[in-house]
Scaffold this motif. Structure first.
Motif, short mmCIF file in Angstrom:
data_model
loop_
_atom_site.label_atom_id
_atom_site.label_comp_id
_atom_site.label_asym_id
_atom_site.label_seq_id
_atom_site.Cartn_x
_atom_site.Cartn_y
_atom_site.Cartn_z
N GLU A 1 27.19 37.13 35.83
CA GLU A 1 27.86 36.22 34.91
C GLU A 1 29.38 36.25 35.07
O GLU A 1 30.12 36.08 34.12
CB GLU A 1 27.47 36.55 33.46
N PHE A 2 29.83 36.47 36.29
CA PHE A 2 31.27 36.53 36.53
C PHE A 2 31.90 35.17 36.24
O PHE A 2 31.38 34.14 36.66
CB PHE A 2 31.55 36.93 37.98
N PRO A 3 33.04 35.13 35.49
CA PRO A 3 33.66 33.83 35.15
C PRO A 3 34.12 33.09 36.41
O PRO A 3 34.79 33.67 37.27
CB PRO A 3 34.86 34.23 34.28
N VAL A 4 33.75 31.83 36.50
CA VAL A 4 33.99 31.05 37.72
C VAL A 4 35.25 30.19 37.58
O VAL A 4 35.38 29.41 36.64
CB VAL A 4 32.78 30.14 38.02
N ASN A 5 36.15 30.38 38.55
CA ASN A 5 37.29 29.47 38.68
C ASN A 5 37.16 28.80 40.05
O ASN A 5 37.44 29.41 41.08
CB ASN A 5 38.60 30.26 38.57
N LEU A 6 36.72 27.55 40.02
CA LEU A 6 36.43 26.88 41.30
C LEU A 6 37.70 26.51 42.07
O LEU A 6 37.64 26.35 43.28
CB LEU A 6 35.56 25.64 41.06
N ALA A 7 38.82 26.39 41.38
CA ALA A 7 40.08 26.11 42.09
C ALA A 7 40.38 27.31 43.01
O ALA A 7 40.77 27.14 44.17
CB ALA A 7 41.20 25.87 41.10
N HIS A 8 40.17 28.51 42.47
CA HIS A 8 40.38 29.73 43.25
C HIS A 8 39.36 29.82 44.40
O HIS A 8 39.72 30.09 45.54
CB HIS A 8 40.25 30.96 42.33
N PHE A 9 38.10 29.55 44.07
CA PHE A 9 37.02 29.64 45.07
C PHE A 9 37.28 28.67 46.23
O PHE A 9 37.15 29.04 47.41
CB PHE A 9 35.69 29.31 44.40
N CYS A 10 37.68 27.43 45.90
CA CYS A 10 37.91 26.43 46.95
C CYS A 10 39.13 26.79 47.79
O CYS A 10 39.17 26.52 49.00
CB CYS A 10 38.05 25.03 46.35
N GLY A 11 40.12 27.40 47.14
CA GLY A 11 41.32 27.82 47.87
C GLY A 11 40.99 28.93 48.86
O GLY A 11 41.35 28.86 50.05
N ILE A 12 40.24 29.93 48.40
CA ILE A 12 39.94 31.10 49.24
C ILE A 12 38.96 30.74 50.37
O ILE A 12 38.94 31.38 51.41
CB ILE A 12 39.41 32.26 48.37
N THR A 13 38.13 29.71 50.14
CA THR A 13 37.16 29.29 51.18
C THR A 13 37.69 28.09 51.97
O THR A 13 36.93 27.49 52.75
CB THR A 13 35.79 28.92 50.55
#
Ligand SMILES: [Zn+2]
Length: 383
Positions: free
Chosen positions: A49-61
């Motif tokens: 249940e880790f809080p998701v920040n997709l802006a961060h996820f898309c940046g890192i990927t």
């Protein structure tokens, strides 16, 4: 975690599953460290249940899986719940966008932190072709009873919450059971397959959600067609509860439906239908659509028809309003032309209906053409 290798997302794979495979392909101190690297820093220590920040996820990927909107649409159930107007998360007062609001990884992926399902034959196929299996969105819909590829009941995973909190788990790393004594799979196979297909149709529908007002009007029309509304348009609560509970009694012991089909759950549904307010649960909406329309497509077409009729009614009202305005203005203009020293009180006596109507609905025009106090005419010269 330094990300050097990114897997290719498989068809219908969940965000949790992609994250688990990214972790598998890259070295990290532990899975929590991997979560922080992928979804941004957080004090939450639960991997599932880790809080998701997709802006961060898309940046890192480097947007290998698309931008945040695309990731949300392709790897999560956000669009599914949006189309049903039944979000399982609370937006809170800030109403932050789903992509960056910090909702839990499993909640976004599966719709619920406690819902983990697999098809054993899908897992066998995945292992044979890719060496690792993956979690599918279609298996985690509220009405995900069967695998539509293999037509077999989905198995429920038995891993403990603590294990899920500590590390990522792929399907082959969990034990699962299809033994659900509360459901007679053989007798109700047809209905279970129908409900499963309904959920998948909602998931795969790329159209914009229909507004809540139109959905409610469409549901009410269908309830009226079944004789479940009084002559004044209110829900016949006893008959509704009886028919709804009877039709879906076979699901009443299922953990995901026991609350929705309990007397309390049906009462909540009735209140939600009778008074526009908080959204209905996804379970209730799916059962209502199945019961009243049969398929998602039929329901959507009825919603479009309802929206079209509402627009037509609105435009008819507007046309009529314009005609009436024109008539009353015409009466006023005729009065002004016939009376050089016209006053409001004279007009109100000569054409009371037009005067009242213009005062109520067209005051600006009335003030411009027949002011409240007419200015005295300036007498230029006495002689
Ligand atoms: Zn399968």
């Amino acid at each position: 975690m330094q990300i050097h290798s990114l897997p290719i997302a498989r068809p219908d794979e969940t965000l949790y599953s992609v994250a688990a495979r990214i972790r598998l392909a890259n070295a990290a101190r532990n899975d929590r460290d991997a979560c922080r690297s992928m979804f941004g820093p957080s004090r939450n220590m639960r991997v599932s249940e880790f809080p998701v920040n997709l802006a961060h996820f898309c940046g890192i990927t480097h947007e290998c899986f698309g931008n945040p909107a695309r990731v949300l649409s392709n790897l999560t159930l956000a669009g599914f719940f949006e189309r049903l107007d039944s979000r399982p998360w609370h937006a809170g007062s800030s109403n932050a966008p789903v992509a960056t609001a910090g909702y839990g990884l499993a909640t976004l992926s599966n719709g619920s932190a406690g819902r983990w399902r697999i098809c054993r034959r899908c897992v066998e196929n995945d292992l044979a072709h890719h060496a690792t299996a993956f979690w599918r969105r279609a298996h985690h819909l509220p009405t995900g009873f069967l695998c539509t590829i293999h037509d077999t009941p989905l198995a429920t995973c038995m891993s403990s919450p603590l294990e899920r909190h500590n590390r990522f788990l792929l399907p082959e790393q969990t034990s699962a059971t299809t033994v659900l004594p509360e459901i007679d799979w053989v007798t109700h196979h047809h209905l279970l397959a129908r409900l499963t297909a309904l959920g998948i149709d909602v998931l795969e529908d790329g159209r914009q959600p229909v507004d809540a007002r139109t959905v409610r009007a469409t549901l009410f029309n269908a309830l009226g067609d079944r004789g479940l509304l009084t002559t004044s348009g209110l829900l016949r609560r006893v008959q509704f509860a009886s028919e709804f509970a009877h039709r879906y009694h076979f699901l009443s012991q299922h953990p995901d439906f026991s609350l929705a089909l309990s007397p309390k759950g049906i009462d909540i549904l009735q209140r939600g239908l009778s008074h526009p307010g908080p959204a209905r649960s996804a379970a209730h909406n799916l059962l209502l659509i199945d019961w009243l329309f049969g398929t998602w497509q039929a329901f959507h077409q009825q919603c479009l028809w309802q929206a079209t009729m509402d627009c037509l009614t609105l435009s008819t009202i507007n046309v009529r309003q314009d005609e009436v305005t024109h008539q009353h203005r015409k009466a006023c203009v005729a009065f002004l032309e016939a009376h050089t020293l016209a006053t409001r009180s004279c007009f109100s006596r000569a054409a009371p209906a037009s005067f009242r109507w213009l005062l109520r609905n067209d005051e600006e025009w009335l003030n411009g053409n027949l002011p409240r106090v007419r200015p005295m005419r300036t007498q230029g010269t006495l002689f």
